[in-house]
Write an enzyme that holds these catalytic residues in place. Structure first.
Site, PDB file in Angstrom:
ATOM      1  N   GLU A 115       0.636  -1.036   0.013  1.00 10.65           N
ATOM      2  CA  GLU A 115       0.415   0.149   0.134  1.00 10.65           C
ATOM      3  C   GLU A 115       1.484   1.440   0.496  1.00 10.65           C
ATOM      4  O   GLU A 115       2.042   0.924   0.707  1.00 10.65           O
ATOM      5  CB  GLU A 115      -1.273  -0.129   1.138  1.00 10.65           C
ATOM      6  CG  GLU A 115      -1.790   1.569   1.595  1.00 10.65           C
ATOM      7  CD  GLU A 115      -2.359   1.005   0.174  1.00 10.65           C
ATOM      8  OE1 GLU A 115      -2.973   0.497  -0.539  1.00 10.65           O
ATOM      9  OE2 GLU A 115      -2.699   2.454  -0.774  1.00 10.65           O
ATOM     10  N   CYS A 173       6.417   4.766   8.955  1.00 13.48           N
ATOM     11  CA  CYS A 173       7.146   4.486   7.777  1.00 13.48           C
ATOM     12  C   CYS A 173       8.361   4.800   7.257  1.00 13.48           C
ATOM     13  O   CYS A 173       9.670   3.225   6.497  1.00 13.48           O
ATOM     14  CB  CYS A 173       6.052   3.927   6.520  1.00 13.48           C
ATOM     15  SG  CYS A 173       4.526   3.281   6.867  1.00 13.48           S
ATOM     16  N   ALA A 220      -0.682   7.729   1.500  1.00 16.67           N
ATOM     17  CA  ALA A 220      -0.082   8.887   3.000  1.00 16.67           C
ATOM     18  C   ALA A 220      -1.234   9.157   3.536  1.00 16.67           C
ATOM     19  O   ALA A 220      -2.356   9.690   3.445  1.00 16.67           O
ATOM     20  CB  ALA A 220       0.671  10.134   2.236  1.00 16.67           C
ATOM     21  N   ARG A 253       3.840   8.528  15.637  1.00 16.86           N
ATOM     22  CA  ARG A 253       4.346   7.990  15.263  1.00 16.86           C
ATOM     23  C   ARG A 253       5.743   8.574  14.698  1.00 16.86           C
ATOM     24  O   ARG A 253       5.940   8.884  13.068  1.00 16.86           O
ATOM     25  CB  ARG A 253       4.377   6.172  15.065  1.00 16.86           C
ATOM     26  CG  ARG A 253       3.127   5.774  15.013  1.00 16.86           C
ATOM     27  CD  ARG A 253       2.024   4.727  14.959  1.00 16.86           C
ATOM     28  NE  ARG A 253       1.934   5.023  13.307  1.00 16.86           N
ATOM     29  CZ  ARG A 253       1.363   3.653  12.327  1.00 16.86           C
ATOM     30  NH1 ARG A 253       1.045   2.503  12.642  1.00 16.86           N
ATOM     31  NH2 ARG A 253       0.443   4.601  11.395  1.00 16.86           N
TER      32      ARG A 253
HETATM   33  C1  UDX Z   1       1.095  -1.778   9.395  1.00 18.18           C
HETATM   34  C2  UDX Z   1       1.989  -1.652   9.318  1.00 18.18           C
HETATM   35  O1  UDX Z   1       3.213  -1.166  10.042  1.00 18.18           O
HETATM   36  C3  UDX Z   1       3.324  -1.557   7.987  1.00 18.18           C
HETATM   37  O2  UDX Z   1       4.432  -2.003   7.219  1.00 18.18           O
HETATM   38  C4  UDX Z   1       2.237  -2.257   6.907  1.00 18.18           C
HETATM   39  O3  UDX Z   1       2.567  -1.339   5.351  1.00 18.18           O
HETATM   40  C5  UDX Z   1       0.482  -1.707   7.344  1.00 18.18           C
HETATM   41  O4  UDX Z   1       0.379  -2.445   7.952  1.00 18.18           O
HETATM   42  P1  UDX Z   1      -0.491   0.072  10.006  1.00 18.18           P
HETATM   43  O5  UDX Z   1      -1.434  -0.147   9.696  1.00 18.18           O
HETATM   44  O6  UDX Z   1       0.064   1.891   9.909  1.00 18.18           O
HETATM   45  O7  UDX Z   1       0.515  -0.049   9.272  1.00 18.18           O
HETATM   46  O8  UDX Z   1      -0.216  -0.308  11.034  1.00 18.18           O
HETATM   47  P2  UDX Z   1      -1.365  -0.540  12.406  1.00 18.18           P
HETATM   48  O9  UDX Z   1      -2.082   0.752  12.405  1.00 18.18           O
HETATM   49  O10 UDX Z   1      -0.402  -1.033  13.702  1.00 18.18           O
HETATM   50  O11 UDX Z   1      -2.559  -1.060  11.692  1.00 18.18           O
HETATM   51  C6  UDX Z   1      -2.307  -2.577  12.485  1.00 18.18           C
HETATM   52  C7  UDX Z   1      -3.257  -3.271  12.987  1.00 18.18           C
HETATM   53  O12 UDX Z   1      -3.247  -5.153  13.250  1.00 18.18           O
HETATM   54  C8  UDX Z   1      -3.278  -3.249  14.711  1.00 18.18           C
HETATM   55  O13 UDX Z   1      -4.701  -2.583  14.766  1.00 18.18           O
HETATM   56  C9  UDX Z   1      -3.167  -4.541  15.516  1.00 18.18           C
HETATM   57  O14 UDX Z   1      -3.781  -4.248  16.755  1.00 18.18           O
HETATM   58  C10 UDX Z   1      -3.710  -5.142  14.636  1.00 18.18           C
HETATM   59  N1  UDX Z   1      -2.655  -6.970  14.459  1.00 18.18           N
HETATM   60  C11 UDX Z   1      -1.893  -6.538  14.949  1.00 18.18           C
HETATM   61  C12 UDX Z   1      -3.757  -7.600  14.815  1.00 18.18           C
HETATM   62  O15 UDX Z   1      -5.399  -7.393  14.470  1.00 18.18           O
HETATM   63  N2  UDX Z   1      -3.346  -9.109  15.350  1.00 18.18           N
HETATM   64  C13 UDX Z   1      -2.122  -9.663  15.627  1.00 18.18           C
HETATM   65  O16 UDX Z   1      -1.931 -10.264  15.019  1.00 18.18           O
HETATM   66  C14 UDX Z   1      -1.027  -8.279  15.673  1.00 18.18           C
HETATM   67  C1  UDX Z   2       4.650   7.532   3.065  1.00 16.76           C
HETATM   68  C2  UDX Z   2       4.513   7.621   1.998  1.00 16.76           C
HETATM   69  O1  UDX Z   2       4.666   8.564   1.468  1.00 16.76           O
HETATM   70  C3  UDX Z   2       3.399   6.354   0.963  1.00 16.76           C
HETATM   71  O2  UDX Z   2       3.397   6.005   0.103  1.00 16.76           O
HETATM   72  C4  UDX Z   2       3.440   5.184   2.245  1.00 16.76           C
HETATM   73  O3  UDX Z   2       2.476   4.075   2.032  1.00 16.76           O
HETATM   74  C5  UDX Z   2       3.853   5.427   4.051  1.00 16.76           C
HETATM   75  O4  UDX Z   2       5.350   6.378   4.209  1.00 16.76           O
HETATM   76  P1  UDX Z   2       3.157   8.894   5.100  1.00 16.76           P
HETATM   77  O5  UDX Z   2       4.738   8.462   6.030  1.00 16.76           O
HETATM   78  O6  UDX Z   2       1.831   9.025   5.292  1.00 16.76           O
HETATM   79  O7  UDX Z   2       3.812   7.985   3.793  1.00 16.76           O
HETATM   80  O8  UDX Z   2       2.966  10.390   4.778  1.00 16.76           O
HETATM   81  P2  UDX Z   2       4.808  11.581   3.705  1.00 16.76           P
HETATM   82  O9  UDX Z   2       4.018  12.516   3.926  1.00 16.76           O
HETATM   83  O10 UDX Z   2       5.268  10.582   2.965  1.00 16.76           O
HETATM   84  O11 UDX Z   2       5.683  12.244   4.706  1.00 16.76           O
HETATM   85  C6  UDX Z   2       6.773  10.844   5.532  1.00 16.76           C
HETATM   86  C7  UDX Z   2       7.282  12.392   6.184  1.00 16.76           C
HETATM   87  O12 UDX Z   2       7.715  13.507   5.507  1.00 16.76           O
HETATM   88  C8  UDX Z   2       6.007  13.598   6.560  1.00 16.76           C
HETATM   89  O13 UDX Z   2       6.822  13.709   8.378  1.00 16.76           O
HETATM   90  C9  UDX Z   2       6.240  14.461   6.515  1.00 16.76           C
HETATM   91  O14 UDX Z   2       6.188  15.468   6.795  1.00 16.76           O
HETATM   92  C10 UDX Z   2       7.753  14.889   5.895  1.00 16.76           C
HETATM   93  N1  UDX Z   2       8.397  16.003   4.462  1.00 16.76           N
HETATM   94  C11 UDX Z   2       7.996  15.031   3.433  1.00 16.76           C
HETATM   95  C12 UDX Z   2       8.879  17.012   4.625  1.00 16.76           C
HETATM   96  O15 UDX Z   2       9.840  16.925   5.752  1.00 16.76           O
HETATM   97  N2  UDX Z   2       9.230  17.407   3.439  1.00 16.76           N
HETATM   98  C13 UDX Z   2       8.538  16.971   2.402  1.00 16.76           C
HETATM   99  O16 UDX Z   2       9.307  17.373   1.322  1.00 16.76           O
HETATM  100  C14 UDX Z   2       7.211  15.397   2.361  1.00 16.76           C
END
Ligand code: UDX
Ligand code: UDX
Length: 469
Positions: free
Chosen positions: A159, A274, A162, A344
């Protein structure tokens, strides 16, 4: 009707499946999570995450073809499904081999074993979580150890959404990446996933690759994005020394279409769940494969980010006469970026912790992220004041630091803010979202990222640790 289950209803699983349910009313979509509170929230009016447009999408399908379940129902849900998306978290390992770098795959493996245990027919398993390259191989090995005659095809479908723009990204993705084996059953499985996305994504934006390219592409995409930020942040340090303006430099280089203008905003640093995790993972994989130069190259992207966060705090200390002890400092922003409640790896919290070390009196202000910030600050949480209202946060403060680019902070009446603060008043714009000239005219001493400071007192010293004056 195809029966779709997603295990892990977090920032990725929740919005992704809600958008699939919206565009595929012919299919039934179920989300499962072990966290009961999270599931209760998905079933309520108060969703567990804040994303613009998410609520509307959930409300459209919830109860129609979108359902949320928790623990006691896992066996039933797994058996029911034809396709299982796995979106559980894959944090950085904190123990044993690869601690601090490798991805911790325990939740993924546990989930694979649960799928195996509760399945009574063949299924397609989709990796949604970001995983090290070749993880699918291990998963296939676990899943296909059954001797019931079932077959599990493992597909990689990373996925790219952002946070803060999740719904927009899912509705209109640059691309959807689907990796699978080139075997007849692998191809069929890939096609099944293509067919789901084809309900709303133009065919030319759906890319199919082999499994390993797909897994690696996700890590590489995040590494490249983070690398651009670290590159411009490195230049921002140079700009502060030379009176070049980083925004002008970014604009000038971004006009070259080979470079492009996106992701060149210098800042206090990048955060989010991430970038750091995925780069650490890439570094670890390179080391494991005997490629230390490759590992060192990518590791530098993270080092530069840490440098930028620390440099920001050092600049505050130096500008404010080398002492922050007992001074009230309003931190505007706790979220790692605007339009999300997620904290995070937020640079705001790194700055907050470092300022506490300086014995500053911190008031943290954010429209949506204060609850998460309090949790993330752990044993430091009680040393911080929390304030939703920026005018109140700034009252009596010696300095304001902008750490998240919320519109709310751009649109304040800074004359009013200035009058309520202690003087001389300092403002440190870690996101370059304010009108620095106007602030200077009001009376603020203004310090932005990658720009010469605008200060009302004369300073000609150069400090030994490389502060910006
Ligand atoms: C997660 C990963 O961190 C990322 O690397 C990946 O790309 C997409 O999934 P995110 O959705 O942001 O990203 O994480 P989070 O919000 O922590 O969601 C994971 C969920 O999985 C939590 O709600 C957690 O409770 C659940 N989980 C975890 C289960 O249902 N079963 C498990 O065994 C472990
Ligand atoms: C990122 C990737 O963009 C997305 O494709 C992937 O699936 C998950 O990780 P996300 O972490 O949600 O997404 O946010 P993003 O908009 O990429 O920003 C990441 C961090 O970089 C933020 O702290 C943002 O403020 C910072 N950032 C971004 C900068 O400091 N400068 C920039 O020009 C762009």
């Amino acid at each position: 009707m195809t029966k779709l289950l997603c295990i892990g209803a977090g920032y990725v699983g929740g919005p992704t499946m809600a958008v699939i349910a919206k565009h595929c009313p012919q299919h039934e979509v179920r989300l499962f999570d072990i966290n009961e509170k999270r599931i209760a929230a998905w079933n309520s009016d108060n969703l567990p995450i804040y994303e613009p447009g998410l609520k509307e999408v959930v409300l459209e399908s919830r109860g129609r073809n979108l359902f949320f379940f928790t623990s006691e129902k896992i066996a039933e849900q797994i058996d029911w499904a034809d396709i299982i998306f796995v979106s559980v978290n894959t944090p950085t390992k904190t123990f044993g081999l690869g601690a601090g770098r490798a991805a911790d795959l325990q939740y993924w493996e546990k989930t694979a074993r649960e799928i195996l245990q509760h399945s009574n027919h063949s299924k397609i398993i989709v990796e949604k979580s970001t995983l090290p390259v070749r993880t699918a191989e291990a998963m296939e090995n676990i899943l296909n150890t059954n001797n019931n005659g079932f077959h599990f095809d493992v597909i990689s479908n990373p996925e790219f959404l952002a946070e803060g723009s999740a719904i927009e990204n899912l509705e209109n993705p640059d691309r959807v990446l689907i990796g699978g084996h080139k075997t007849p059953s692998g191809k069929k499985a890939v096609q099944a996933i293509v067919d789901i996305y084809a309900n709303w994504v133009p065919k030319e934006r759906i890319i199919t690759t082999n499994l390993w390219s797909s897994e690696l592409s996700k890590l590489v995409a995040n590494a490249f994005l983070a690398q651009r930020i670290s590159s411009i942040n490195a230049i921002s340090a140079l700009c502060e020394k030379t009176e070049a303006d980083v925004e002008e430099v970014a604009y000038a280089i971004g006009k070259d279409h080979r470079i492009g203008s996106k992701f060149l905003r210098a800042s206090v640093g990048f955060g989010g769940s991430c970038f750091k995790k995925d780069i650490l993972n890439l570094v670890y994989i390179a080391q494991q494969q005997g490629l230390p130069e490759v590992a060192a190259y990518w590791e530098q992207v993270l080092k530069m980010n840490e440098y930028q966060e620390t440099r920001f705090v050092a600049n505050m200390v130096h500008a404010m006469f080398n002492s922050l002890s007992g001074k009230r400092i309003a931190l505007f922003g706790a979220a790692f970026k605007a339009n999300t409640s997620d904290t995070r790896e937020s640079p705001a919290l790194v700055v907050c912790r470092e300022l506490l070390e300086e014995h500053a009196d911190i008031v943290l202000c954010d429209p949506y992220a204060l609850e998460n910030a309090r949790q993330d600050l752990g044993d430091k949480a009680d040393q911080v004041h929390y304030e939703l209202e920026p005018y109140k946060a700034a009252e009596g403060a010696h300095a304001i630091a902008i750490l998240t680019e919320w519109d709310l902070f751009t649109n304040l009446d800074y004359e009013k803010v200035y009058k309520s603060m202690a003087h001389p008043a300092f403002i440190f714009d870690g996101r370059n979202i304010l009108d620095h000239e106007a602030l200077y005219k009001i009376g603020f001493n203004v310090y932005a990222i990658g720009k010469a400071p605008k200060q009302h007192f004369h300073r000609n010293e150069v400090d030994s640790e490389g502060g910006m004056y």
